[in-house]
Motif scaffolding. Sequence first.
Motif, PDB file in Angstrom:
ATOM      1  N   SER A  29      12.885  -7.066   1.961  1.00  0.00           N
ATOM      2  CA  SER A  29      13.588  -6.164   1.042  1.00  0.00           C
ATOM      3  C   SER A  29      12.752  -4.949   0.657  1.00  0.00           C
ATOM      4  CB  SER A  29      13.990  -6.933  -0.221  1.00  0.00           C
ATOM      5  OG  SER A  29      12.849  -7.543  -0.830  1.00  0.00           O
ATOM      6  N   ASP A  30      11.430  -5.076   0.642  1.00  0.00           N
ATOM      7  CA  ASP A  30      10.551  -3.968   0.281  1.00  0.00           C
ATOM      8  C   ASP A  30      10.211  -3.169   1.538  1.00  0.00           C
ATOM      9  OD1 ASP A  30       8.636  -2.218  -0.583  1.00  0.00           O
ATOM     10  OD2 ASP A  30       7.427  -3.705  -1.647  1.00  0.00           O
ATOM     11  N   LYS A  31      10.856  -2.043   1.724  1.00  0.00           N
ATOM     12  CA  LYS A  31      10.692  -1.260   2.950  1.00  0.00           C
ATOM     13  C   LYS A  31       9.373  -0.505   3.011  1.00  0.00           C
ATOM     14  CE  LYS A  31      14.597  -2.807   4.221  1.00  0.00           C
ATOM     15  NZ  LYS A  31      14.620  -3.947   5.173  1.00  0.00           N
TER      16      LYS A  31
END
Length: 323
Positions: free
Chosen positions: A64-66
Amino acid sequence: MERILLAVLCLSVWSISTCLLHQYHYVHELKTWTEAQSYCRRHYTDLATIENSSEVDQLINAVSDKSVSEVWIGLFSEVDWRWSDGYTGNESGYRRWCAGWSEPNFWAADQFCVFYCSSGWWDYGCEEGLPFICFSGTQFVYINQSLSWTAAQSYCRSNYVDLATVKNPSDDQMIQNVTPSDSSAWIGLFRNPNFNWPDGSSFSFTYWYDDFNPLNSLKIICGVAYLKNSGKWRFVPCDNRRPFVCHGTPSVVKKQTVKLRMKVEDSSVDLNDPVIRADILKKLQEKLNMTGVTLKWGEQPDGKVFHKMKEHRQKKNKKKTEL
């Protein structure tokens, strides 16, 4: 093995099950590889196993954390350097790696053999052609033929004793004396890939990043997915801290069991040999070529997958009689 498989693909009785892709879970906590695995095993199944390109995409999408560039996955490898002649004595650990290039640097996870040059030793792709150094039993001999490491080993064993084992600086100096200036040559040091997934999954699919994987003196190296380069894999020291991806059993699993009757043309083939079973399964998986479907052997209570029809019928009739 190819000849055996052609006969074996008409064999005995077997069963398979199919399941969906792995279900991935991103964890944004900085942990060592071992700590990450412990977390995954407590909360899910294990650190992520990746068995095809679709799962690569699925894992990337799960993060989720790009802004994250790398995540631990379950990949690991044991680094076990060995000498071709089997020497394991007190001086078997002598090394003179080339410091200027941070050798051994395991470029693209495809360098398992070692060559000598005046600046130090380098790990290198075993299939590459180089001159080599044999040991005659009393002295080192430089052979100016360009062969792969394996072919060089065969040559040395046929004409001398083996590829050179370098036990100490004195041996190193003797090799330098017989090797032309600025020349490179295979020596007997090598290692096996030893690539593993922690859940024991087959290691048939690979997705390496073309860059250095510095080994230094590490005995175990651990894998990360490099998200900034399409999720390709590389190795880093296991005590580094990274976020990680676990995998768990999908909430919906569709299973199907298939039984086939097959004929063995060569009676000497043992279909329950783990190597043959694994090779057959790999060929069937490739032929099936369906994303998200995994084939697995269904073992009988005696631990075997295959039974001769006569033996199978006898067991079945015996069971009916006992009932």
